[in-house]
Scaffold this active site. Structure first.
Site, PDB file in Angstrom:
ATOM      1  N   SER A   8       0.830  -1.203   0.000  1.00 51.85           N
ATOM      2  CA  SER A   8       0.000   0.000   0.000  1.00 51.85           C
ATOM      3  C   SER A   8       0.866   1.254   0.000  1.00 51.85           C
ATOM      4  O   SER A   8       1.627   1.502   0.940  1.00 51.85           O
ATOM      5  CB  SER A   8      -0.912   0.011   1.229  1.00 51.85           C
ATOM      6  OG  SER A   8      -1.531   1.273   1.312  1.00 51.85           O
ATOM      7  N   HIS A  33      -1.115  -1.089  -4.365  1.00 53.96           N
ATOM      8  CA  HIS A  33      -2.420  -0.799  -3.758  1.00 53.96           C
ATOM      9  C   HIS A  33      -2.470   0.701  -3.470  1.00 53.96           C
ATOM     10  O   HIS A  33      -1.607   1.251  -2.776  1.00 53.96           O
ATOM     11  CB  HIS A  33      -2.593  -1.611  -2.478  1.00 53.96           C
ATOM     12  CG  HIS A  33      -3.940  -1.480  -1.848  1.00 53.96           C
ATOM     13  ND1 HIS A  33      -5.050  -2.168  -2.292  1.00 53.96           N
ATOM     14  CD2 HIS A  33      -4.372  -0.714  -0.817  1.00 53.96           C
ATOM     15  CE1 HIS A  33      -6.102  -1.850  -1.551  1.00 53.96           C
ATOM     16  NE2 HIS A  33      -5.718  -0.963  -0.640  1.00 53.96           N
ATOM     17  N   ASP A  35      -4.701   3.817  -2.069  1.00 49.61           N
ATOM     18  CA  ASP A  35      -5.832   4.149  -1.198  1.00 49.61           C
ATOM     19  C   ASP A  35      -6.276   5.597  -1.381  1.00 49.61           C
ATOM     20  O   ASP A  35      -5.532   6.529  -1.070  1.00 49.61           O
ATOM     21  CB  ASP A  35      -5.431   3.955   0.268  1.00 49.61           C
ATOM     22  CG  ASP A  35      -5.279   2.487   0.629  1.00 49.61           C
ATOM     23  OD1 ASP A  35      -6.232   1.729   0.400  1.00 49.61           O
ATOM     24  OD2 ASP A  35      -4.201   2.108   1.129  1.00 49.61           O
ATOM     25  N   MET A  37      -8.892   8.427  -0.165  1.00 52.04           N
ATOM     26  CA  MET A  37      -9.794   8.757   0.953  1.00 52.04           C
ATOM     27  C   MET A  37     -10.283  10.189   0.813  1.00 52.04           C
ATOM     28  O   MET A  37      -9.490  11.091   0.524  1.00 52.04           O
ATOM     29  CB  MET A  37      -9.032   8.635   2.278  1.00 52.04           C
ATOM     30  CG  MET A  37      -8.416   7.276   2.493  1.00 52.04           C
ATOM     31  SD  MET A  37      -7.481   7.245   4.013  1.00 52.04           S
ATOM     32  CE  MET A  37      -6.827   5.572   3.958  1.00 52.04           C
ATOM     33  N   HIS A  66      -8.237   1.550  -4.452  1.00 53.19           N
ATOM     34  CA  HIS A  66      -9.253   1.310  -3.417  1.00 53.19           C
ATOM     35  C   HIS A  66      -9.887   2.652  -3.054  1.00 53.19           C
ATOM     36  O   HIS A  66      -9.255   3.492  -2.412  1.00 53.19           O
ATOM     37  CB  HIS A  66      -8.548   0.658  -2.209  1.00 53.19           C
ATOM     38  CG  HIS A  66      -9.416   0.456  -1.009  1.00 53.19           C
ATOM     39  ND1 HIS A  66      -8.891   0.175   0.235  1.00 53.19           N
ATOM     40  CD2 HIS A  66     -10.766   0.485  -0.846  1.00 53.19           C
ATOM     41  CE1 HIS A  66      -9.878   0.036   1.114  1.00 53.19           C
ATOM     42  NE2 HIS A  66     -11.024   0.239   0.491  1.00 53.19           N
ATOM     43  N   MET A  68     -12.127   4.903  -0.980  1.00 57.93           N
ATOM     44  CA  MET A  68     -12.857   5.081   0.280  1.00 57.93           C
ATOM     45  C   MET A  68     -13.513   6.447   0.199  1.00 57.93           C
ATOM     46  O   MET A  68     -13.125   7.400   0.880  1.00 57.93           O
ATOM     47  CB  MET A  68     -11.882   4.969   1.460  1.00 57.93           C
ATOM     48  CG  MET A  68     -11.466   3.534   1.746  1.00 57.93           C
ATOM     49  SD  MET A  68      -9.934   3.417   2.674  1.00 57.93           S
ATOM     50  CE  MET A  68      -8.765   3.477   1.310  1.00 57.93           C
ATOM     51  N   MET A 137     -11.943  -5.631   4.486  1.00 53.39           N
ATOM     52  CA  MET A 137     -11.229  -4.754   5.422  1.00 53.39           C
ATOM     53  C   MET A 137     -11.014  -5.496   6.738  1.00 53.39           C
ATOM     54  O   MET A 137     -11.966  -5.956   7.374  1.00 53.39           O
ATOM     55  CB  MET A 137     -12.029  -3.469   5.679  1.00 53.39           C
ATOM     56  CG  MET A 137     -12.180  -2.553   4.475  1.00 53.39           C
ATOM     57  SD  MET A 137     -10.647  -2.155   3.611  1.00 53.39           S
ATOM     58  CE  MET A 137      -9.644  -1.467   4.932  1.00 53.39           C
ATOM     59  N   ASP A 175      -7.132  -6.421   3.566  1.00 53.03           N
ATOM     60  CA  ASP A 175      -6.587  -5.064   3.644  1.00 53.03           C
ATOM     61  C   ASP A 175      -6.642  -4.528   5.073  1.00 53.03           C
ATOM     62  O   ASP A 175      -7.717  -4.230   5.593  1.00 53.03           O
ATOM     63  CB  ASP A 175      -7.394  -4.159   2.698  1.00 53.03           C
ATOM     64  CG  ASP A 175      -6.745  -2.792   2.537  1.00 53.03           C
ATOM     65  OD1 ASP A 175      -5.631  -2.589   3.043  1.00 53.03           O
ATOM     66  OD2 ASP A 175      -7.377  -1.926   1.891  1.00 53.03           O
TER      67      ASP A 175
HETATM   68  C1  DX5 Z   1      -6.750   1.415   5.246  1.00 51.99           C
HETATM   69  C2  DX5 Z   1      -6.252   1.205   3.847  1.00 51.99           C
HETATM   70  C3  DX5 Z   1      -5.183   0.182   3.779  1.00 51.99           C
HETATM   71  C4  DX5 Z   1      -3.927   0.571   4.504  1.00 51.99           C
HETATM   72  C5  DX5 Z   1      -3.235  -0.687   4.934  1.00 51.99           C
HETATM   73  O1  DX5 Z   1      -7.866   2.220   5.225  1.00 51.99           O
HETATM   74  O2  DX5 Z   1      -7.304   0.762   3.002  1.00 51.99           O
HETATM   75  O3  DX5 Z   1      -4.892  -0.181   2.446  1.00 51.99           O
HETATM   76  O4  DX5 Z   1      -3.064   1.354   3.733  1.00 51.99           O
HETATM   77  O5  DX5 Z   1      -2.161  -0.347   5.725  1.00 51.99           O
HETATM   78  P1  DX5 Z   1      -1.561  -1.327   6.812  1.00 51.99           P
HETATM   79  O6  DX5 Z   1      -1.072  -2.529   6.080  1.00 51.99           O
HETATM   80  O7  DX5 Z   1      -0.480  -0.524   7.432  1.00 51.99           O
HETATM   81  O8  DX5 Z   1      -2.671  -1.674   7.776  1.00 51.99           O
HETATM   82 ZN    ZN Z   2      -6.783  -0.137   0.992  1.00 52.62          ZN
END
Ligand code: DX5
Ligand code: ZN
Length: 215
Positions: A8, A33, A35, A37, A66, A68, A137, A175
């Site tokens: 990630s 990956h 993320d 947000m 991903h 969010m 998740m 994840d």
């Molecule tokens: C959390 C993200 C994850 C996060 C995982 O909301 O969707 O992808 O980056 O990070 P670690 O592996 O540190 O939990």
């Molecule tokens: Zn993620």
């Protein structure tokens, strides 16, 4: 099929993103990956299109994006345009999930659904054939480096059964909080893809850590 490792980017060093992208390129990892947000669906804001464009320029492996965010349908085309290979929306953010998935596939991307820790895998029963990737998740979304939720193992087993029963080809991605202590058990339960942020980027030797996760 050998399992997939998706580091990630959220946990990488944003002051020198290029170095971390090149590290992942050179590693045994399979995907990036990414993320996204929005500060509404989750209590944090990460990064958006300009940063992902920069990542895409350097990345030599597929981008697993991903989202969010609320109302993800609004941006599906834009994520296709900047080079997303897989686009994952949250079950909890989609009123017409079936339509969202069809739209993502029609744009030429793999369609993913993420489910929060409180969301039952059984809610995917009637659309599992339309899903390429279930992002389960194993922490509450919003931040890297959180503690793994143990109930995830039961959910992976139940989802694996559901996928087999419906003859779906969906991959199970885990994840959040994946580390060197829990990754083997997750694979034994049926996980296909492991996301790892903190475990890779805070380790002394990220390349070696990826190699271990890949074994
Ligand atoms: C959390 C993200 C994850 C996060 C995982 O909301 O969707 O992808 O980056 O990070 P670690 O592996 O540190 O939990
Ligand atoms: Zn993620």
């Amino acid at each position: 099929m050998p399992h997939i490792i998706a580091p990630s980017v959220l946990s990488s060093n944003f002051a020198n993103l290029q170095a971390d992208i090149e590290m992942i390129n050179a590693s045994e990892a399979d995907w990036f990956h990414v993320d996204v947000m929005d500060g509404v669906f989750v209590p944090n804001i990460s990064f958006g299109f300009p940063v992902i464009k920069a990542i895409k320029k350097l990345a030599k492996k597929p981008l697993d994006v991903h989202l969010m965010i609320v109302d993800p349908d609004r941006y599906a085309q834009a994520f296709k345009d900047i080079g997303a290979d897989m686009l994952t929306v949250h079950y909890e953010a989609c009123t017409h999930l079936h339509r969202s998935l069809q739209n993502i596939r029609s744009l030429g991307m793999k369609a993913g659904v993420a489910i929060n820790p409180h969301t039952s895998v059984h809610l995917l029963e009637d659309c599992i054939e339309d899903i390429d990737l279930v992002c389960m998740m194993s922490v509450n979304p919003g931040f890297g480096g959180q503690k793994f939720i143990e109930n995830t193992y039961n959910k992976v087993i139940a989802l694996k059964q559901l996928i087999a029963r419906r003859n779906s080809k969906a991959l199970i991605e885990i994840d959040g909080g994946v580390d060197l202590n829990n990754y083997k058990k997750l694979l034994d339960c049926g996980a296909d893809v492991l996301v790892a942020g903190n475990t890779v980027f805070s380790s002394q030797n990220p390349l070696e850590t990826i190699r271990t996760l890949k074994k």
